[in-house]
Design an enzyme around this catalytic site. Structure first.
Site, PDB file in Angstrom:
ATOM      1  N   ASP A 489     -52.775   2.701 -27.334  1.00  0.00           N
ATOM      2  CA  ASP A 489     -54.236   2.635 -27.294  1.00  0.00           C
ATOM      3  C   ASP A 489     -54.754   1.672 -26.242  1.00  0.00           C
ATOM      4  O   ASP A 489     -55.933   1.687 -25.911  1.00  0.00           O
ATOM      5  CB  ASP A 489     -54.746   2.130 -28.653  1.00  0.00           C
TER       6      ASP A 489
HETATM    7  C1  BGC Z   1     -55.029  -2.718 -30.863  1.00  0.00           C
HETATM    8  C2  BGC Z   1     -54.288  -1.425 -31.028  1.00  0.00           C
HETATM    9  C3  BGC Z   1     -55.124  -0.462 -31.808  1.00  0.00           C
HETATM   10  C4  BGC Z   1     -56.502  -0.335 -31.164  1.00  0.00           C
HETATM   11  C5  BGC Z   1     -57.413   0.651 -31.853  1.00  0.00           C
HETATM   12  C6  BGC Z   1     -56.407  -2.494 -30.301  1.00  0.00           C
HETATM   13  O1  BGC Z   1     -57.100  -3.691 -30.254  1.00  0.00           O
HETATM   14  O2  BGC Z   1     -54.291  -3.576 -30.016  1.00  0.00           O
HETATM   15  O3  BGC Z   1     -53.060  -1.657 -31.668  1.00  0.00           O
HETATM   16  O4  BGC Z   1     -54.474   0.759 -31.848  1.00  0.00           O
HETATM   17  O5  BGC Z   1     -57.118  -1.578 -31.093  1.00  0.00           O
HETATM   18  O6  BGC Z   1     -57.791   0.269 -33.104  1.00  0.00           O
HETATM   19  C1  NOJ Z   2     -52.020   0.956 -33.559  1.00  0.00           C
HETATM   20  C2  NOJ Z   2     -52.730   2.256 -33.697  1.00  0.00           C
HETATM   21  O1  NOJ Z   2     -53.079   2.475 -35.041  1.00  0.00           O
HETATM   22  C3  NOJ Z   2     -51.867   3.394 -33.197  1.00  0.00           C
HETATM   23  O2  NOJ Z   2     -52.573   4.600 -33.273  1.00  0.00           O
HETATM   24  C4  NOJ Z   2     -51.412   3.128 -31.799  1.00  0.00           C
HETATM   25  O3  NOJ Z   2     -50.561   4.173 -31.401  1.00  0.00           O
HETATM   26  C5  NOJ Z   2     -50.704   1.793 -31.697  1.00  0.00           C
HETATM   27  N1  NOJ Z   2     -51.541   0.761 -32.217  1.00  0.00           N
HETATM   28  C6  NOJ Z   2     -50.328   1.441 -30.255  1.00  0.00           C
HETATM   29  O4  NOJ Z   2     -51.449   1.118 -29.510  1.00  0.00           O
END
Ligand code: BGC
Ligand code: NOJ
Length: 818
Positions: A489
């Site tokens: 993400d």
């Molecule tokens: C986090 C991710 C997460 C994303 C969306 C980010 O701040 O680092 O792990 O998937 O937010 O919620």
């Molecule tokens: C947490 C999110 O819930 C997931 O969808 C994502 O793939 C990972 N972070 C990596 O960014």
């Protein structure tokens, strides 16, 4: 250092001191009413949706403070000055002579002793009910009688947890309660559009109650020193606005050696809209439907029966797949805790934990599809329904909302949109469902797009659109455009955010036509492998050929532009420059494409997969697990986005992001290297890491999302426990690839890839209505390779066991060797 120990027989983790490095939590409930409970009774409860139907309050920014919970106070009414304590340690944090917390399957028992008064509190949610039980067993171990007061306290949340935490100008005026026959009802907004209320009841006669927080605590006091408990009496306060609470007071006299069970009930009830009030023209809650339930559970034998039912239910679920290997950490996680965590990720996705506030995220589309991968065999029916719910939020373009709210089941863009990997995960979950169940009919279910009536298409049509979504969005190298991001993400190649506080996930994004993802290419090829088989069975060879061709094309693009010489590249940025290449200053190699491309079968025959995995071992692997990329980004890069917003070694910037580690385990297993696969498995296995709990700091019984990487000052420290795709993928890696018991479309494949020193192992597994007892023997100490398989004493050809819906029990013998 350890703070507790496992009781494998009982499926419990026993915490032996209350001040664990962080609150170590458990979940209660597995249907509609849920609670989170810490080892000192912290946490909160909700109905279906942690944001929209929150029953009790919990304070934010709260680890390890852990304030807000299901609180009980005991008071010795005979000593002066008055002495009171919490049998669960919080909130008074009074020293206890004995303390133990047993987190089990759907329940938590906290037991302690103080001045020879022993208390055991059992918290759980009966199956089929929207209520939680706190059963207190008090024993007087003194040589003389004791006169004690018991106080309880919960702080009610005004339902919408986000609004409750922010909108005080309204909320301080809307709180309402009703107290009738010693039962406290919280009914804020029931007078207007809500049909639901909460209640707090007790099996004993009350000496008093409070519903106004200030009356109970006293002004400027916290839950650790409530004025009412100090004083020894409640004031029967009825709150009007401000902060509704439920506080109860029970007096008990216990002779020397005597014990007593007292039951407290906290519950939720919804009335039909036209039966809200009783009598109808009043504002009084209609309690006719709920009272029988309350009366039922005021009875200790009903409580005991409900507890036994819960235990039997969990035993049944755990029995679905049990393994016996030479490694205790494998057995413990597979047989108990990993499965248990799968239930939590299935129920909550990433919505409610001690790291997810319950108000931030709902059910993630990619998350839930992956959570399902490990869940199919446990509750196929619920898995099926979840798949259909997820698919119903898919957009007509084939794209997906990134999440939906569990209460409404409607997709929304609150945590962003346009993540180009999202739709492909639906293919993986549907394929896994069919492989587990053999239920092909799911593909013909009529499912709408974006929940719009009239837009129904078969689920198979949805899968086709998922695939087409990728093909419609290819970049200059023929690789998939990344959109806002892919699985990672935080790899925001089209975002270019320079404004503090802007969300990388939701801010206006460039409609990028350049930035591409090698990871999505791998995922597409993997999904295409499933689509080929599905299409072949449904529509014949020609239909399958479409996906074979698309997959070949994609594979070519990967080899042309996605291979860096010794590993797969990660992406191309908006300037057309590679990400995850030797050419890069930082972020030269990433784990994700190594895992995904090899799982998609790339480079297995020609040695490039081996080369990529050797690069992983050399550059990314640490004793604490495999890091996401190296080197971590030491400064913020406008064109890379959130990934570089984290200090090196944390989160997406090069931590051991545990979700990705099983991809490498699976890749190693696919290459026949069982020792490496299992070694990686153990590095992040929570039970194995229990011995370094002071470093790991999170619960030793469940996976955490991340472990700080080598570049982080707190290297080895875990964060974001419980709600992570790590649970499903590790379960898959160990059960389906290392132990190699793998559902396929035509049956159950037996293809172990284990450490060579193992003599063998055995597995009991339910599969398509049959029960298999599988013994795997490894006399030649090979890592992979099956010489012979016998089913009920008769040799079969190959290693695929086909037992479609035959029912019955089978003894299966597997001889590994060359
Ligand atoms: C986090 C991710 C997460 C994303 C969306 C980010 O701040 O680092 O792990 O998937 O937010 O919620
Ligand atoms: C947490 C999110 O819930 C997931 O969808 C994502 O793939 C990972 N972070 C990596 O960014």
């Amino acid at each position: 250092m350890r703070y507790g120990y496992f009781d494998d027989e009982q499926h419990e983790y026993i915490i032996s001191q209350p001040d664990t490095p962080l609150p170590w939590i458990n979940y209660m409930g597995c249907e509609e009413y849920f609670g989170i409970i810490s080892n000192t009774a912290g946490g909160y409860s909700f109905y279906k949706d942690a944001r929209l139907r929150r029953l009790t309050r919990y304070r934010y920014n709260n680890a390890p403070l852990d304030s807000g919970g299901r609180y009980i106070y005991l008071r010795d009414d005979e000593v002066s000055p008055p002495q009171f304590w919490s049998p669960t340690w919080q909130p008074t944090r009074t020293g206890l002579d004995e303390y133990g917390c047993r987190h089990g399957m759907g329940y938590t028992i906290i037991q302690s002793t103080h001045t020879d008064i022993r208390a055991k509190v059992r918290y759980f949610i009966p199956l089929g009910e929207n209520l939680e039980i706190w059963e207190l067993l008090l024993s007087n171990q003194r040589e003389e009688p004791a006169n004690l007061s018991i106080f309880t306290m919960v702080e009610f949340c005004l339902w919408d947890a986000m609004d409750d935490a922010t909108n005080f100008q309204r909320n301080y005026s809307v709180g309402e309660v009703e107290v009738v026959d010693e039962i406290i009802y919280h009914k804020t907004e029931y007078r207007e559009r809500r049909d639901h209320f909460a209640y707090l009841a007790c099996s004993e006669k009350l000496a008093g109650f409070d519903t106004d927080r200030e009356a109970f605590l006293g002004a400027y006091r916290g839950a650790d020193t409530p004025a009412a408990v100090e004083r020894g009496s409640l004031s029967n306060s009825l709150t009007h606005g401000w902060q509704p609470i439920g506080a109860q007071h029970v007096r008990v006299h216990l002779n020397a050696g005597e014990q007593r069970t007292i039951i407290f009930l906290l519950g939720y009830h919804e009335n039909p809209a036209d039966e809200k009030f009783d009598p109808p023209d009043t504002q009084t809650i209609n309690k006719r439907a709920v009272l029988p339930t309350i009366y039922k559970y005021q009875n200790p034998s009903e409580v005991e029966a409900a507890f036994e039912k819960l235990q039997a239910y969990w035993q049944g679920l755990l029995d679905t797949l049990q393994v016996h290997t030479p490694d205790i950490h494998t057995n413990r996680m597979v047989n108990t805790w990993n499965v248990y965590q799968l239930m939590a990720t299935f129920n909550f996705s990433r919505s409610a934990s001690y790291f997810e506030s319950g108000i931030g995220r709902g059910m993630g589309f990619r998350d839930s599809n992956q959570d399902l991968l490990g869940f199919m065999h446990l509750m196929p029916e619920r898995a099926r329904n979840r798949i259909l719910d997820l698919a119903s939020t898919q957009l007509p373009t084939g794209g997906a909302y990134h999440q939906y709210q569990p209460l409404t089941k409607r997709g929304n863009n609150e945590v962003g949109s346009g993540f180009n990997d999202d739709p492909l995960w639906l293919v993986l979950s549907v394929a896994a469902y069919i492989q587990e169940t053999g239920d092909w009919s799911v593909l013909d279910e009529a499912v709408p797009y974006d929940n719009l009536p009239g837009s129904e298409d078969s689920l198979y049509g949805h899968l086709q659109r998922s695939m087409q979504y990728t093909l419609d969005r290819l970049g200059p190298h023929g690789l998939p455009l990344i959109g806002r991001a892919d699985w990672n993400d935080c790899l925001n190649l089209n975002c270019f955010s320079d404004t503090p506080g802007q969300s990388f996930q939701t801010t206006t994004n460039k409609d990028g036509k350049v930035a591409e993802s090698v990871f999505i290419a791998g995922l597409f090829i993997k999904a295409a492998m499933d689509m080929v088989q599905i299409a072949r069975r449904r529509d014949g060879e020609q239909a399958a050929e479409v996906f074979t061709q698309a997959s070949k094309q994609m594979e070519k693009a990967v080899w042309d532009a996605g291979w860096d010489g010794a590993w797969f590249r990660r992406a191309y940025d908006d300037f057309g420059e590679p990400v995850g290449s030797q050419e890069c200053l930082e972020g030269q190699i990433f784990i994700e494409p190594q895992g995904m491309c090899i799982m998609a079968g790339l480079g297995i025959k020609d040695g490039r997969a081996r080369q990529a995995l050797d690069s992983v071992a050399e550059k990314l692997a640490t004793p604490h697990g495999i890091m996401l990329h190296q080197p971590g980004y030491t400064r913020y890069y406008l064109h890379l986005g959130e990934i570089s917003s984290y200090p090196p070694g944390y989160k997406e910037n090069g931590s051991v992001f545990c979700h990705t580690n099983p991809w490498i385990m699976i890749a190693e297993a696919m290459l026949g290297n069982g020792s490496a696969a299992h070694d990686y498995y153990l590095r992040i296995n929570p039970s194995k890491r229990e011995e370094i709990s002071e470093v790991h700091r999170c619960e030793p019984y469940v996976y955490a999302q991340m472990i700080a990487g080598r570049e982080a000052p707190t290297y080895g420290e875990a964060k974001n426990s419980w709600l992570t795709g790590t649970a499903a993928w590790n379960y898959l890696a160990i059960t389906q690839w290392i132990l190699g018991i793998r559902p396929e479309f035509d049956g159950l494949r037996l293809d172990p890839c284990i450490p060579t020193e193992w003599e063998g192992f055995s597995v009991e597994r339910s599969f398509r209505g049959c029960r298999l007892h599988i013994d795997v023997l490894n006399p030649q100490h090979v890592s992979r390779g099956v010489m012979r398989v016998e089913v009920d004493g008769i040799g079969i050809e190959g290693n695929l066991v086909k037992l479609d819906k035959q029912g019955g029990e089978y003894q299966v013998l597997v001889w590994m060797g060359k």
